[in-house]
Design an enzyme around this catalytic site. Sequence first.
Site, PDB file in Angstrom:
ATOM      1  N   CYS A 188      51.724  -5.491 -44.495  1.00  0.00           N
ATOM      2  CA  CYS A 188      51.061  -5.081 -43.259  1.00  0.00           C
ATOM      3  C   CYS A 188      52.070  -4.913 -42.130  1.00  0.00           C
ATOM      4  O   CYS A 188      53.209  -5.359 -42.215  1.00  0.00           O
ATOM      5  CB  CYS A 188      50.021  -6.128 -42.854  1.00  0.00           C
ATOM      6  SG  CYS A 188      48.603  -6.209 -43.979  1.00  0.00           S
ATOM      7  N   HIS A 209      47.893  -5.053 -37.532  1.00  0.00           N
ATOM      8  CA  HIS A 209      47.107  -6.121 -36.902  1.00  0.00           C
ATOM      9  C   HIS A 209      47.995  -7.030 -36.062  1.00  0.00           C
ATOM     10  O   HIS A 209      49.238  -6.978 -36.136  1.00  0.00           O
ATOM     11  CB  HIS A 209      46.371  -6.941 -37.965  1.00  0.00           C
ATOM     12  CG  HIS A 209      47.269  -7.603 -38.973  1.00  0.00           C
ATOM     13  ND1 HIS A 209      48.010  -8.739 -38.704  1.00  0.00           N
ATOM     14  CD2 HIS A 209      47.537  -7.285 -40.275  1.00  0.00           C
ATOM     15  CE1 HIS A 209      48.684  -9.102 -39.776  1.00  0.00           C
ATOM     16  NE2 HIS A 209      48.421  -8.226 -40.753  1.00  0.00           N
TER      17      HIS A 209
END
Length: 399
Positions: A337, A319
Amino acid sequence: MTSPYSPRGLMTAVLAVLLLSACSSAGDSSITPVANKPAAELRANVADGARDVPVDTVVTVEVEHGTLEDVSVRDLAGDGAIEGSTEAGGWTAAERLEPGVTYRLEARATGEDEKPVTLVSEFASQALTLDEQTYPSVMPLQGETVGVGMPVIVMFDIAVQDKATFEQHMTVTSDPAVEGSWNWLNDRTAHWRPKDYWPAGTKVHVDLQLNSLPAGNGIFGQQDQVVDFQVGSSVISTVDVNAHTMTVQIDGQVARTIPVSTGAPQWASRQGTKLVMEKHASIDMDAATTGVDSADPNYYNLKGVKWAMRLTNSGEFVHAAPWSAASHGRANVSHGCVGMSIENAAWLYQNSKRGDVMTFVGSSRPLEPQNGWTDWNVDWQSWKAGSALHETAVPASGA
């Protein structure tokens, strides 16, 4: 001269007719009277008035001494008919029975005696509750375009014990044809994947003929499923945890190398091959969903995270992470992440689809089995061993 009307002439004519008649009938069965030929005999494998007929019954009709003209099996409630096919003098239904339905079977035949015969049978199938039926959900969706790593995923809401019987009725074909196999992850989940990544542009046809099929333990399939999808361009990315880079290849060519930040040492991004599972243009990320208490110093609750794509069940995403821009390409500071600039995240999002491949290298933290769609971390021989039929399926081309 003898007159043809004299007694002698009449006798001669009669003798001639008798002689002709005797010569023409000797040894010739073709003029056996129709009345001496047998009538048609019709038989069905469901008796008139039968109740609680098992739903996995395939209705058949047979005829002897005649030709089958027509067969219909209809729901008396008017909800439809069972299709079938006629060959070798018999009719076979193309599908099993629906539960709790009263049917009327009508069959017509013409006998060797050229007379019509009709068979009528009314019968009722066994009733089933929803707890006695298992529903198959399928991914990808109808008409979806997916990545080259996308498996066919079938999830059942009630456990399937007779996996071999179910698998025999679960087919995947493709154009071009590829070698592939089912693998049962558990009693409720089966994945089908090719031996190697799908060729870009492949058309895939999934055909699950499971309605009213016995699943074991008194459970039956609730519905057939037919899904067609296609494989798009090949998008394969490599995330190098130590180099802090993501290299994106599209159709075999490097399209972009992106500076990233992955998981900090205590939350290292997992090693292995992962697939894009979900795409969100914007999503809230709450650490509580990963088991981190709100009182923990490491707790976070981020609103409106842009261009996020899920890679694991445990919460690893790719992201946009503008808050860690200084670390992109330099250090690993996330909770697992892969973060990057908004511009790079938007580009990646626009060029990605479910089933695209992302392989992580350089991490000491292994990817757990089934933490996401981890099919490509299993070698081919082990994958095939997960089939209930223990054999490789080589589907035909022309889906």
